[in-house]
Write an enzyme that holds these catalytic residues in place. Structure first.
Site, PDB file in Angstrom:
ATOM      1  N   LYS A 132       8.180  -1.666  -2.405  1.00  0.00           N
ATOM      2  CA  LYS A 132       7.563  -0.902  -1.309  1.00  0.00           C
ATOM      3  C   LYS A 132       8.642  -0.305  -0.395  1.00  0.00           C
ATOM      4  O   LYS A 132       8.614   0.886  -0.073  1.00  0.00           O
ATOM      5  CB  LYS A 132       6.609  -1.815  -0.521  1.00  0.00           C
ATOM      6  CG  LYS A 132       6.013  -1.190   0.715  1.00  0.00           C
ATOM      7  CD  LYS A 132       5.180   0.036   0.426  1.00  0.00           C
ATOM      8  CE  LYS A 132       4.962   0.851   1.682  1.00  0.00           C
ATOM      9  NZ  LYS A 132       4.233   2.080   1.463  1.00  0.00           N
TER      10      LYS A 132
ATOM     11  N   CYS B 145       6.309   4.472   9.424  1.00  0.00           N
ATOM     12  CA  CYS B 145       6.908   3.615   8.397  1.00  0.00           C
ATOM     13  C   CYS B 145       8.284   4.000   7.886  1.00  0.00           C
ATOM     14  O   CYS B 145       9.109   3.116   7.670  1.00  0.00           O
ATOM     15  CB  CYS B 145       5.934   3.482   7.233  1.00  0.00           C
ATOM     16  SG  CYS B 145       4.470   2.560   7.742  1.00  0.00           S
TER      17      CYS B 145
ATOM     18  N   GLU C 157       0.845  -1.199   0.000  1.00  0.00           N
ATOM     19  CA  GLU C 157       0.000   0.000   0.000  1.00  0.00           C
ATOM     20  C   GLU C 157       0.880   1.249   0.000  1.00  0.00           C
ATOM     21  O   GLU C 157       1.822   1.341   0.755  1.00  0.00           O
ATOM     22  CB  GLU C 157      -0.912  -0.023   1.234  1.00  0.00           C
ATOM     23  CG  GLU C 157      -1.887   1.110   1.275  1.00  0.00           C
ATOM     24  CD  GLU C 157      -2.612   1.275  -0.069  1.00  0.00           C
ATOM     25  OE1 GLU C 157      -3.305   0.354  -0.498  1.00  0.00           O
ATOM     26  OE2 GLU C 157      -2.449   2.350  -0.699  1.00  0.00           O
TER      27      GLU C 157
HETATM   28  P1  NAD Z   1      -1.887  -0.486  12.676  1.00  0.00           P
HETATM   29  O1  NAD Z   1      -1.063  -0.785  13.856  1.00  0.00           O
HETATM   30  O2  NAD Z   1      -2.663   0.786  12.613  1.00  0.00           O
HETATM   31  O3  NAD Z   1      -2.941  -1.671  12.445  1.00  0.00           O
HETATM   32  C1  NAD Z   1      -2.617  -3.018  12.499  1.00  0.00           C
HETATM   33  C2  NAD Z   1      -3.767  -3.778  13.160  1.00  0.00           C
HETATM   34  O4  NAD Z   1      -3.505  -5.181  13.053  1.00  0.00           O
HETATM   35  C3  NAD Z   1      -3.937  -3.491  14.647  1.00  0.00           C
HETATM   36  O5  NAD Z   1      -5.234  -2.978  14.889  1.00  0.00           O
HETATM   37  C4  NAD Z   1      -3.716  -4.856  15.322  1.00  0.00           C
HETATM   38  O6  NAD Z   1      -4.530  -5.074  16.458  1.00  0.00           O
HETATM   39  C5  NAD Z   1      -4.056  -5.816  14.214  1.00  0.00           C
HETATM   40  N1  NAD Z   1      -3.472  -7.152  14.373  1.00  0.00           N
HETATM   41  C6  NAD Z   1      -2.193  -7.475  14.678  1.00  0.00           C
HETATM   42  N2  NAD Z   1      -2.040  -8.815  14.699  1.00  0.00           N
HETATM   43  C7  NAD Z   1      -3.251  -9.367  14.416  1.00  0.00           C
HETATM   44  C8  NAD Z   1      -3.718 -10.699  14.281  1.00  0.00           C
HETATM   45  N3  NAD Z   1      -2.890 -11.732  14.426  1.00  0.00           N
HETATM   46  N4  NAD Z   1      -5.018 -10.879  13.984  1.00  0.00           N
HETATM   47  C9  NAD Z   1      -5.851  -9.832  13.828  1.00  0.00           C
HETATM   48  N5  NAD Z   1      -5.463  -8.547  13.926  1.00  0.00           N
HETATM   49  C10 NAD Z   1      -4.168  -8.305  14.217  1.00  0.00           C
HETATM   50  O7  NAD Z   1      -0.900  -0.591  11.423  1.00  0.00           O
HETATM   51  P2  NAD Z   1      -1.034   0.164  10.008  1.00  0.00           P
HETATM   52  O8  NAD Z   1      -0.513   1.555  10.125  1.00  0.00           O
HETATM   53  O9  NAD Z   1      -2.379  -0.060   9.443  1.00  0.00           O
HETATM   54  O10 NAD Z   1       0.048  -0.642   9.160  1.00  0.00           O
HETATM   55  C11 NAD Z   1      -0.192  -1.969   8.741  1.00  0.00           C
HETATM   56  C12 NAD Z   1       0.872  -2.351   7.714  1.00  0.00           C
HETATM   57  O11 NAD Z   1       0.756  -1.498   6.563  1.00  0.00           O
HETATM   58  C13 NAD Z   1       2.312  -2.192   8.192  1.00  0.00           C
HETATM   59  O12 NAD Z   1       3.083  -3.210   7.630  1.00  0.00           O
HETATM   60  C14 NAD Z   1       2.731  -0.859   7.612  1.00  0.00           C
HETATM   61  O13 NAD Z   1       4.130  -0.788   7.379  1.00  0.00           O
HETATM   62  C15 NAD Z   1       1.992  -0.829   6.296  1.00  0.00           C
HETATM   63  N6  NAD Z   1       1.689   0.508   5.758  1.00  0.00           N
HETATM   64  C16 NAD Z   1       1.230   1.490   6.605  1.00  0.00           C
HETATM   65  C17 NAD Z   1       0.880   2.726   6.068  1.00  0.00           C
HETATM   66  C18 NAD Z   1       0.364   3.836   6.951  1.00  0.00           C
HETATM   67  O14 NAD Z   1       0.158   4.924   6.432  1.00  0.00           O
HETATM   68  N7  NAD Z   1       0.134   3.623   8.239  1.00  0.00           N
HETATM   69  C19 NAD Z   1       0.963   2.952   4.702  1.00  0.00           C
HETATM   70  C20 NAD Z   1       1.415   1.917   3.874  1.00  0.00           C
HETATM   71  C21 NAD Z   1       1.763   0.693   4.424  1.00  0.00           C
HETATM   72  C1  UGA Z   2       4.593   7.577   3.757  1.00  0.00           C
HETATM   73  C2  UGA Z   2       4.608   7.519   2.225  1.00  0.00           C
HETATM   74  O1  UGA Z   2       4.443   8.830   1.708  1.00  0.00           O
HETATM   75  C3  UGA Z   2       3.504   6.612   1.698  1.00  0.00           C
HETATM   76  O2  UGA Z   2       3.607   6.485   0.287  1.00  0.00           O
HETATM   77  C4  UGA Z   2       3.635   5.234   2.339  1.00  0.00           C
HETATM   78  O3  UGA Z   2       2.592   4.392   1.923  1.00  0.00           O
HETATM   79  C5  UGA Z   2       3.608   5.367   3.845  1.00  0.00           C
HETATM   80  O4  UGA Z   2       4.678   6.264   4.265  1.00  0.00           O
HETATM   81  C6  UGA Z   2       3.847   4.085   4.571  1.00  0.00           C
HETATM   82  O5  UGA Z   2       4.404   3.156   4.029  1.00  0.00           O
HETATM   83  O6  UGA Z   2       3.475   4.100   5.744  1.00  0.00           O
HETATM   84  P1  UGA Z   2       3.162   8.871   5.581  1.00  0.00           P
HETATM   85  O7  UGA Z   2       4.260   8.462   6.487  1.00  0.00           O
HETATM   86  O8  UGA Z   2       1.766   8.596   5.970  1.00  0.00           O
HETATM   87  O9  UGA Z   2       3.369   8.188   4.138  1.00  0.00           O
HETATM   88  O10 UGA Z   2       3.248  10.440   5.296  1.00  0.00           O
HETATM   89  P2  UGA Z   2       4.235  11.341   4.426  1.00  0.00           P
HETATM   90  O11 UGA Z   2       3.438  12.373   3.752  1.00  0.00           O
HETATM   91  O12 UGA Z   2       5.143  10.550   3.584  1.00  0.00           O
HETATM   92  O13 UGA Z   2       5.096  12.087   5.552  1.00  0.00           O
HETATM   93  C7  UGA Z   2       6.039  11.382   6.337  1.00  0.00           C
HETATM   94  C8  UGA Z   2       6.810  12.366   7.195  1.00  0.00           C
HETATM   95  O14 UGA Z   2       7.679  13.166   6.385  1.00  0.00           O
HETATM   96  C9  UGA Z   2       5.934  13.353   7.967  1.00  0.00           C
HETATM   97  O15 UGA Z   2       6.463  13.567   9.248  1.00  0.00           O
HETATM   98  C10 UGA Z   2       6.028  14.616   7.137  1.00  0.00           C
HETATM   99  O16 UGA Z   2       5.794  15.771   7.871  1.00  0.00           O
HETATM  100  C11 UGA Z   2       7.474  14.538   6.662  1.00  0.00           C
HETATM  101  N1  UGA Z   2       7.731  15.318   5.426  1.00  0.00           N
HETATM  102  C12 UGA Z   2       7.086  14.997   4.266  1.00  0.00           C
HETATM  103  C13 UGA Z   2       8.679  16.334   5.438  1.00  0.00           C
HETATM  104  O17 UGA Z   2       9.294  16.613   6.485  1.00  0.00           O
HETATM  105  N2  UGA Z   2       8.929  17.024   4.275  1.00  0.00           N
HETATM  106  C14 UGA Z   2       8.294  16.732   3.109  1.00  0.00           C
HETATM  107  O18 UGA Z   2       8.582  17.392   2.096  1.00  0.00           O
HETATM  108  C15 UGA Z   2       7.357  15.693   3.112  1.00  0.00           C
END
Ligand code: NAD
Ligand code: UGA
Length: 459
Positions: free
Chosen positions: A217, A273, A162
């Protein structure tokens, strides 16, 4: 395989918004999001959508439209697994805090638990989709668990990382730059491509081998974070040379080979992340003996830590080398605007440093509660919970938070901060009144005309 039922394990920042959009765009598919965290599921099911566990612009509206029709939130994990043809694994993959790879490698225990759960429960064929961000070659381990159940059930594994960013999750999901699907089985890939095809044009759906998908990713996040560390490195040089980092960013960003996005100098990137994924990349490279590669990427993190530290160092030295007993008002605690997520927010580390210098901290964030702020600080274990409680106060009104403060530190770029009556804030503060704008969102001339001692990043 015709997909009529989808299950998503993990109702977090990715699982919730992603599945809400899939449900909205595929009204004939039943989407069930499950989680072991009953409190979180209850919040997703709250009748009042302003109480959803995640704040994302546009999310509440979609949940309201779809919940109870073809979108469901539940703790009945086994039932949802057995009913569905396609299962997304969207659980957390944090940095390991124990054992081999502590502080570097991704902890895959939650992902493995999901794979074992699916293996145990499934009685019909399934497509299992890795939505979590995973180290390259994780699909091998999932495959091994799923293919050794001794049953006749067939599993296909796909990688579908994602790329949404928090704060713009819904927009990113509705109009993705690309959707990436990695896998071995063309039929499984096309089943998933069809789900996305309801709203994403086929030329934006990229099919690759599974390892390229997993590695893309980590690479995307590493490149994005690298740009921030690059501009932050230049910001420090600007401060010594009278160059202006915004002007430099604009000048280089107009080169179409460089591009203008992600060049905002800041107090350092936060979020759940970037750091975790780069540490993981560094760990993987080292585990293959690729030390030059590992050192190269590690520098992105080193520079980011330096940027956070130098912000608080600068604040302390400007306040005559001591913040002991002084009130510092922090505007913003979330790691970026338009989210209530505080994971790895620079504000936590800046606050911790200032507290170690005996500052008193007042925080105002439009979406983060005082309880969350305390728990973020307590998690660091730098001092007792009582001390954090005494020294840090959260406010619901920015004017109250800044009243009688010696300095304001802007930690998050919330739009509302630009609209405040800064003259009124100035009147309520101790003099000289300092502003440390960690996001470069305020106008220097305007602030100086009011009377503030104003400093920002890279200017
Ligand atoms: P999160 O912590 O918000 O959510 C994860 C959920 O999974 C929690 O609610 C937890 O209780 C649940 N969980 C854990 N183990 C479980 C199990 N065995 N059965 C059922 N539920 C279970 O995490 P997130 O931010 O949604 O991130 C999830 C993944 O996506 C990570 O690998 C992260 O790196 C990736 N990712 C996150 C973002 C982001 O913006 N947060 C963007 C892209 C990718
Ligand atoms: C980031 C990536 O942008 C997503 O594509 C990815 O899916 C995600 O991580 C993930 O894998 O979790 P996110 O962390 O939600 O998304 O937000 P960003 O907009 O990337 O910002 C990350 C951090 O960088 C923030 O603290 C933001 O303030 C900072 N930032 C961003 C800067 O300091 N300068 C910039 O120019 C941009």
């Amino acid at each position: 395989m015709k997909i009529t039922n989808i299950c998503c394990i993990g109702a977090g920042y990715v699982g919730g918004p992603t599945m809400a959009v899939i449900a909205k765009m595929n009204p004939k598919i039943k989407v069930t999001i499950v989680d072991i965290n009953a409190e979180r599921i209850a919040a997703w099911n709250d009748e009042d959508v302003s109480n959803l566990p995640i704040y994302e612009p546009g999310l509440a509206k979609i949940v309201k439209e779809t919940r109870g029709k073809n979108l469901f939130f539940s703790t009945e994990i086994d039932q949802a697994i057995s009913e569905s043809e396609m299962i997304f694994i969207s659980v957390n993959t944090p940095t390991k805090t124990y054992g081999k790879g502590k502080g570097m490698a991704a902890d895959l225990k939650y992902v493995e638990l999901c794979a074992r759960n699916i293996a145990e429960v499934a009685t019909t064929d399934k497509i299992v989709v890795e939505k979590s961000t995973l180290p390259v070659r994780t699909a091998q381990a999932i495959k091994s668990i799923l293919h050794n159940t001794g049953s006749e059930v067939k599993f296909e594994i796909l990688s579908n990382p994602e790329f949404l960013a928090e704060g713009t999750a819904i927009e990113d999901l509705l109009n993705p730059d690309r959707v990436l699907i990695g896998g071995e089985s063309e039929a499984a890939i096309e089943s998933l491509a069809k789900v996305y095809g309801s709203w994403v044009s086929q030329d934006r759906i990229l099919r690759t081998n599974i390892w390229s998908s997993e590695l893309s990713k980590l690479t995307a996040n590493a490149f994005l974070a690298q740009r921030i560390s690059s501009i932050n490195a230049i910001s420090e040089l600007c401060e010594h040379t009278e160059a202006n980092v915004s002007e430099v960013a604009k000048a280089i960003g107009m080169d179409s080979r460089i591009g203008s996005k992600f060049l905002n100098a800041s107090i350092g990137f936060g979020g759940s992340c970037f750091q975790k994924d780069i540490l993981n990349l560094v760990y993987i490279a080292r585990s293959y003996g690729l030390n030059a590669v590992a050192d190269y990427w590690e520098q992105v993190i080193i520079l980011n830590d330096h940027q956070k530290r130098r912000f608080s160092d600068n604040l302390i030295s400007t306040l005559y080398n001591t913040v002991s007993g002084k009130k510092i008002a922090m505007l913003g605690w979330a790691f970026k605007k338009d989210t209530n997520d505080t994971r790895e927010s620079a504000a936590i580390y800046v606050a911790d440093h200032l507290l170690s210098e005996q500052a008193h901290i007042a925080v105002y964030d439009p979406k983060v509660s005082g309880i969350k702020i305390q728990s973020d600080l307590n998690y660091l274990n730098t001092r007792t919970e009582e001390e954090n409680n005494d020294l840090v106060k959260a406010f619901e009104d920015p004017y109250k938070a800044t009243e009688n403060s010696h300095a304001i530190a802007i930690m998050t770029e919330w739009d509302e901060f630009k609209t405040y009556n800064w003259g009124k804030i100035y009147d309520g503060m101790k003099k000289p009144a300092f502003i440390f704008d960690g996001r470069n969102i305020l106008d220097k001339t305007e602030m100086e005309t009011i009377g503030f001692e104003y400093s920002s990043i890279g200017k």
